[in-house]
Write a protein that holds these residues in place. Structure first.
Motif, mmCIF file in Angstrom:
data_model
loop_
_atom_site.group_PDB
_atom_site.id
_atom_site.type_symbol
_atom_site.label_atom_id
_atom_site.label_comp_id
_atom_site.label_asym_id
_atom_site.label_seq_id
_atom_site.Cartn_x
_atom_site.Cartn_y
_atom_site.Cartn_z
ATOM 1 N N ARG A 188 0.836 -1.208 0.000
ATOM 2 C CA ARG A 188 0.000 0.000 0.000
ATOM 3 C C ARG A 188 0.869 1.255 0.000
ATOM 4 O O ARG A 188 0.485 2.274 -0.588
ATOM 5 C CB ARG A 188 -0.952 -0.003 1.202
ATOM 6 N N PRO A 209 -5.151 -5.946 -5.089
ATOM 7 C CA PRO A 209 -5.105 -5.865 -3.630
ATOM 8 C C PRO A 209 -5.638 -7.108 -2.936
ATOM 9 O O PRO A 209 -6.266 -7.970 -3.552
ATOM 10 C CB PRO A 209 -6.009 -4.679 -3.326
ATOM 11 N N PRO A 227 -2.155 7.477 -5.982
ATOM 12 C CA PRO A 227 -2.323 6.160 -6.608
ATOM 13 C C PRO A 227 -2.533 6.246 -8.113
ATOM 14 O O PRO A 227 -2.072 5.369 -8.852
ATOM 15 C CB PRO A 227 -3.556 5.577 -5.903
ATOM 16 N N GLY A 228 -3.192 7.308 -8.579
ATOM 17 C CA GLY A 228 -3.423 7.452 -10.020
ATOM 18 C C GLY A 228 -2.114 7.609 -10.766
ATOM 19 O O GLY A 228 -1.854 6.937 -11.773
ATOM 20 N N VAL A 280 -0.073 4.279 -10.850
ATOM 21 C CA VAL A 280 -0.512 3.248 -11.802
ATOM 22 C C VAL A 280 -0.232 3.705 -13.229
ATOM 23 O O VAL A 280 0.091 2.898 -14.103
ATOM 24 C CB VAL A 280 -2.000 2.852 -11.578
ATOM 25 N N LEU A 324 -1.093 4.679 -1.272
ATOM 26 C CA LEU A 324 -2.376 4.684 -0.555
ATOM 27 C C LEU A 324 -2.225 5.135 0.893
ATOM 28 O O LEU A 324 -3.217 5.309 1.587
ATOM 29 C CB LEU A 324 -2.991 3.282 -0.580
ATOM 30 N N HIS A 335 -1.691 -2.707 -8.965
ATOM 31 C CA HIS A 335 -1.834 -3.314 -7.645
ATOM 32 C C HIS A 335 -3.090 -4.184 -7.645
ATOM 33 O O HIS A 335 -4.183 -3.692 -7.890
ATOM 34 C CB HIS A 335 -1.957 -2.179 -6.621
#
Lengths: 241, 292, 587
Positions: A47, A84, A72-73, A76, A52, A82
């Protein structure tokens, strides 16, 4: 240069610090396993990499670029997908829709190309093709895991973070999942794998790290880890050691 | 008395369509951002006043005023989200609810202070007031309300079910963190929902303007009907919101005609209380996030 | 160690006369204030309005501040009370005090009815239903001319003969306000008030502490309605005239703003907010029509910048530092009334329990028995269904099929609080303490478990202190629970569960998030509990802890039991090793 280089990673929740300075590297094309009992900090590590968590310090470099402090955007989009813990399939969307959304990190992708990629993905997961119009919540645990993997791969990541892919799955399904993980690596995607199932994880991994309460206990090749009594103790307590 | 029944049903459905529009915007916010927006009706009030100012004050042509009012309200929806929801997004639902209640006091009173208390009228969409079909006088304004409501429902269906944007909106409402991990901008999705919700509210406002008076208090009344519709249909349930709106519209119109005119506004709420006692999750059932 | 002076705070808190001296002083002050008030009608009217409103707003403190439920019809109950008094005294010739009692009773009745209809569901339902009530009430007041006089209202409302003079009546209203504040303040620190705050802070945990969530919410709303009715009745006597436009939705909003501005957690805040917002507009006359706009903006700004209101903000900054419980102030009672029986009778019997979520079978036919005095561990890999199991047992999920017995009672179909009453308490993996309260209050809620043998306030407090003693947190008793470090919050949760003297203690991953020293302490704590003969069912991942504590282990995998035996047998069981390490066979 390592694809992913983590140095001195600290992470804290409101309750207190849970990672106390981890050093982890992942080379391009590897499968690296993070092992350890519950609460060791494996999921927290993933995370933290994915952006996150809000209280993280240390160094997280991916392909020479720092990821620390990015959302997070952005992460990626940089090429880290990820998958999860708990799969987190969108329960009210169909299998196809779930897969399509996996490509959300590539906004310029044309609709036709997206559909084509999804069809290609369904080729790899025959179970999903059969269920393609079913809603996420109706899937069994194993199907949800396949779906989460397919959705993660739709991001065409350079590095795939996999959190507990075998969680709650029957042995046959677990083997299937790990076959897919091996295949993913063959196709050139690097994998950082968090697993409780040490045997399966070490059977596909090139290297592994064993975590205990937020620190790295031991790291090395699968054989060495498998025969290390400390590893066994970390899972089962002192009975076997 | 029975002879006017078809006419009453027609009128009731027309009014109900307004409530349905308002209720639809309300439900979308619940689903996308878990915001129970007590100021939803004020979107309608503001929309109607913007239309009025453009039409009467500025002298913009009718359809241009109509469209402009709706577009301006979309922008207002974003401003509203930024001021009333965004600072509180990490706090309890109670805090957000109270904040929207604050907005529902603020907005009409700002209009009151700038525009004054006297209600105003807005002409209908069409010069022709209506025509007879059998025993029913088909009022063009009610007809356009129903047509636009149906169009919005269809549009919404297309957006949510057929476009990638719709899928992203749905994904965001189901699991915000997972959506963000896939690269979906949760903030953008929430703002889009607020804007769209304001558009729905504004449409209800500009459509109801020629039927009722444009007044400062209209927002509160509409919001109440939208809440009631939402609960009657099932909390957070989209088809339920539309059905609930129509039921309230019919209950009010029929109740006013056959039982008592002064208590017109009470009938919808009586049905609400009845539903709560007999079928508390609403006719369509409450939206419950399925645990995967 | 901190060297803070040991105030006998706790001793005082348990006494029945707590707050009475201050109240008596306030009553005398109120009378003097009323006697020396300047003899100007305008001034007296403003004060009279503020005093009667404050009583109504105190009702909002109960329902919104204590219980966390949004009521948007306080002016509705206020108006209902005013109208009941007006109609009974003017039309029926009922004496004032009797009519005032009737006003409170009728408001209370309506409050219970509305609460009953809406509070089973989420908080927003009450908000909406109260708005509806407000709208209907205004319609009735305006249109039922035969009863209410319609838009003209009712005039000529009498005051009691003894209190006809304005100063006397003002004095009477002030006395009622002081009593209301006293009652509301005492309510907060009493059993019911604690239950309300528990429901507000964490509904799930409140239920598993044995609190009947629905009943607590309905009662809080009923009390708020009664206080609204009282304020309204006094208001009607004060101004001798009522009309529908005095009690509209706008007025409900004004009352809500008053409560929020002053501080919705405390009756003092309510009084402060009410007086401010009634006297302020007299100074802010230049705002004219816009004052409601200012209120609206104020509500948003308060929520963003000062969610505790002025009183809450001030008491955090200028309030007394929390004291420590005086050593020996209360002799700890023995915590455990557990009979040390040797027969090892079954305490918990689970038969064929299943729980399905959509396509996922989280529990797939689980059967096992926990025997008296056992430290029974439930283990299994992640996702094997352990937490689901605990949630089903404690009544948070409804099982798909199967049955559970606690002692001689069957638990099937019972709500969480009913299961707790039968003798079961629990902790949570993600700590669920009541954040708005002190450590001691948290544990007192545990001690107030229905079915527990601690009944009176001193007994409850002594039991709570004993539990805190047991986990070593007695010195922190008066701290707000949120100020404690994570590990200590977990101990608060364990103390809360212990204070209820359960027959069976359920622990959900108590070691999660603890560092290794804390884990050692926890392990010792659990061993001490075991030594007292308490029956424990613990879910845990930490094998060292399990080894140190458990004398029986059940292993779940894929929602099924795969082993159920002594620790040594279970941990060398090939299936268990395979489940944990993922080996096909034992190595």
């Amino acid at each position: 240069m390592s694809l992913l280089a983590i140095e001195g990673l600290h992470a804290r929740y409101n309750a207190g610090e849970v990672l106390h300075g981890l050093d982890i590297t992942v080379e391009e094309g590897e499968i690296v396993a993070l092992l350890g009992a519950n609460g060791a900090g494996k999921t927290t590590t993933l995370r933290a990499i994915s952006g996150l968590l809000s209280h993280v310090s240390g160094k997280i470099d991916f392909a020479g670029e720092t990821m620390l402090g990015k959302g997070p955007g952005a992460i990626v989009r940089a090429g880290i997908a990820h998958v999860p813990e708990g799969r987190r399939v969108f329960p009210g969307l169909t299998v196809r829709e779930n897969i399509l959304l996996g490509a959300s990190n590539r906004p310029t992708l044309k609709r036709a190309a997206r559909e084509q990629e999804m069809e290609a993905m369904l080729e790899h997961f025959p179970d999903l093709r059969r269920m393609q119009n079913a809603l996420g919540w109706t899937l069994s645990g194993g199907q949800q895991q396949m779906l989460a993997l397919a959705r993660g791969l739709m991001a065409t990541p350079k590095l795939l973070l996999l959190d507990e892919p075998s969680l709650g799955l029957a042995p046959l399904i677990v083997q299937q999942v790990f076959r897919i993980i091996a295949e993913i690596r063959k196709r050139g995607t690097t994998v950082l794998l968090v697993e409780q199932n040490a045997h399966m994880a070490l059977s596909v991994a090139d290297r592994g790290y064993v975590l205990e309460t937020g620190r790295i206990l031991v790291s090395g090749k699968p054989d060495a880890l498998w025969n290390d009594p400390k590893v066994r103790a970390a899972y089962l307590g002192g009975v076997e050691a | 008395m029975l002879a006017i029944l078809p006419q009453l049903i027609y009128t009731g459905l027309g009014i109900g369509a307004i409530y349905a529009l308002c209720s639809l915007g309300f439900v979308l916010l619940i689903r996308a951002a878990n915001v129970v927006n007590f100021a939803q009706g004020q979107f309608s009030m503001l929309g109607a006043y913007i239309m009025l100012v453009l039409l009467v004050g500025v002298g913009v042509p009718y359809w241009a005023a109509f469209l402009l009012a709706v577009i301006l309200m979309a922008g207002f929806g974003v401003v509203f989200a930024g001021a009333v929801y965004w600072p509180l997004r990490h706090r309890s639902q109670l805090a957000v609810i109270i904040s929207t209640i604050g907005a529902s006091i603020l907005l009409p009173n700002v209009v009151l202070a700038t525009y004054g208390p006297s209600p105003a009228t807005v002409p209908g969409l069409f010069a022709n007031p209506g025509f007879m079909v059998g025993p029913i006088f088909v009022d063009t304004q009610y007809l356009s309300v129903m047509v636009i409501t149906v169009a919005m429902v269809v549009l919404q269906y297309v957006i949510f079910e057929k476009t990638l944007l719709g899928k992203k909106l749905q994904a965001t409402s189901q699991d915000k963190e997972m959506a963000s991990m896939l690269g979906i901008s949760v903030a953008a999705m929430v703002l889009i929902t607020f804007a769209y919700s304001a558009i729905l509210g504004a449409l209800a406002g500009v459509l109801v303007a020629p039927i009722l008076f444009v007044s400062v208090g209209m927002g509160g009344t509409l919001a109440l009907k939208a809440f009631a519709a939402n609960i009657i249909g099932g909390y957070g349930n989209i088809p339920g919101a539309i059905l609930g709106g129509l039921i309230i519209g019919l209950a009010e119109t029929l109740g006013a005609a056959y039982i008592s005119t002064p208590y017109k506004d009470a009938f919808g709420f009586l049905i609400l209380l009845l539903v709560l006692l007999v079928r508390p999750r609403g006719l369509f059932g409450e939206l419950i996030a399925e645990k995967a | 160690m901190r060297a803070s002076p040991a105030r006998p705070v706790l001793l005082q808190a348990a006494l029945w006369w707590r707050g009475l001296p201050a109240t008596a002083l306030a009553l005398i002050g109120a009378c003097i204030l009323a006697a020396i008030a300047p003899d100007q009608n305008y001034y007296l009217n403003v004060v009279m309005q503020a005093v009667t409103y404050a009583i109504g707003v105190a009702g909002l403190v109960v329902v919104l501040g204590y219980c966390g439920q949004i009521s948007l019809t306080q002016a509705g109950f206020f108006g209902m009370g005013a109208y009941v008094l007006a109609i009974l005294t003017v039309h029926q010739g009922v004496p004032f005090f009797l009519a005032a009692l009737a006003a409170m009773a009728i408001c209370g009745l309506f409050g219970l009815l509305l609460g009953f209809a809406s509070l089973r569901l989420g908080g927003h339902y009450l908000a909406m239903v109260t708005i509806s009530f407000q709208v209907i009430l205004t319609l009735v007041l305006t249109n039922w001319i035969g009863l209410t006089g319609g838009p003209d209202g009712v005039s000529g409302i009498p005051r009691p003969a003894l209190l006809a003079g304005t100063h006397l009546y003002l004095g009477f209203c002030l006395v009622m306000l002081v009593l209301t504040v006293f009652y509301t303040w005492r309510l907060k620190t009493g059993r019911l008030g604690r239950a309300m705050q528990a429901v507000r802070d964490n509904e799930l945990a409140a239920g598993t502490c044995g609190i009947n969530i629905f009943r607590t919410k309905v009662i809080s709303f009923g009390i708020s309605a009664v206080l609204g009715g009282l304020g309204g009745a006094l208001f009607a006597g004060a101004f001798s005239y009522v009309s529908p436009d005095q009690f509209t939705f706008d007025e409900s909003i004004v009352m809500l703003t008053m409560a929020l501005l002053g501080g919705v957690q405390s009756p003092f805040g309510a009084v402060l907010g009410t007086f401010t917002l009634i006297i302020l507009p007299e100074w802010l006359r230049f705002l004219k029509q816009a004052y409601l706009a200012v209120y609206g903006a104020a509500v948003i700004l308060i929520m963003i910048f000062m969610p505790e209101g002025v009183w809450g903000w001030a008491s955090v900054r200028f309030g007394r530092m929390p004291g420590t419980p005086g050593e020996g102030a209360v002799a700890p009672l023995p915590l455990f009334a557990v009979q040390q029986s040797e027969d090892a009778a079954p305490v918990l019997q689970v038969t064929d329990l299943a729980m399905h979520f959509g396509g996922v079978k989280a529990l797939d036919g689980v059967s096992f028995t926990v025997r008296r005095g056992a430290a029974h561990a439930l283990i299994g890999p992640n996702g094997s269904g352990k937490t689901t199991f605990l949630n089903v047992i404690s009544g948070l999920y409804r099982a798909t099929s199967g049955s559970v017995r606690l002692g001689n009672a069957t638990l099937d179909g019972l709500a969480a609080h009913e299961r707790t009453r039968l003798g079961m308490t629990r902790t949570y993996q993600n700590i669920r303490v009541f954040r708005g309260m002190s450590v001691l209050e948290n544990v007192m809620i545990g001690a107030e478990r229905p079915g527990n043998d601690a009944r009176t306030a001193p007994e409850v407090m002594a039991r709570a202190l004993a539990a805190l003693d047991f986990v070593g947190l007695r010195a922190e008793a008066m701290q707000p629970v949120g100020a404690l470090p994570y590990g200590h919050q977990r101990y608060v949760e364990i103390a809360r569960a212990l204070a209820g003297s359960p027959d069976l203690l359920l622990l959900d991953e108590p070691a999660a998030g603890l560092n290794s020293t804390e884990k050692q302490e926890l392990s010792q704590l659990l061993c001490r509990l075991k030594g007292h003969g308490l029956t424990i069912l613990v879910i845990e991942h930490d094998m060292k802890l399990i080894e140190a504590v458990a004398d029986h282990i059940t292993v779940l995998n894929f929602g099924k039991c795969i082993a159920d035996d002594t620790p040594r047998a279970v941990l060398s069981h090939p299936d268990v090793i395979a489940a944990y390490l993922g080996e096909p066979q034992a190595a």
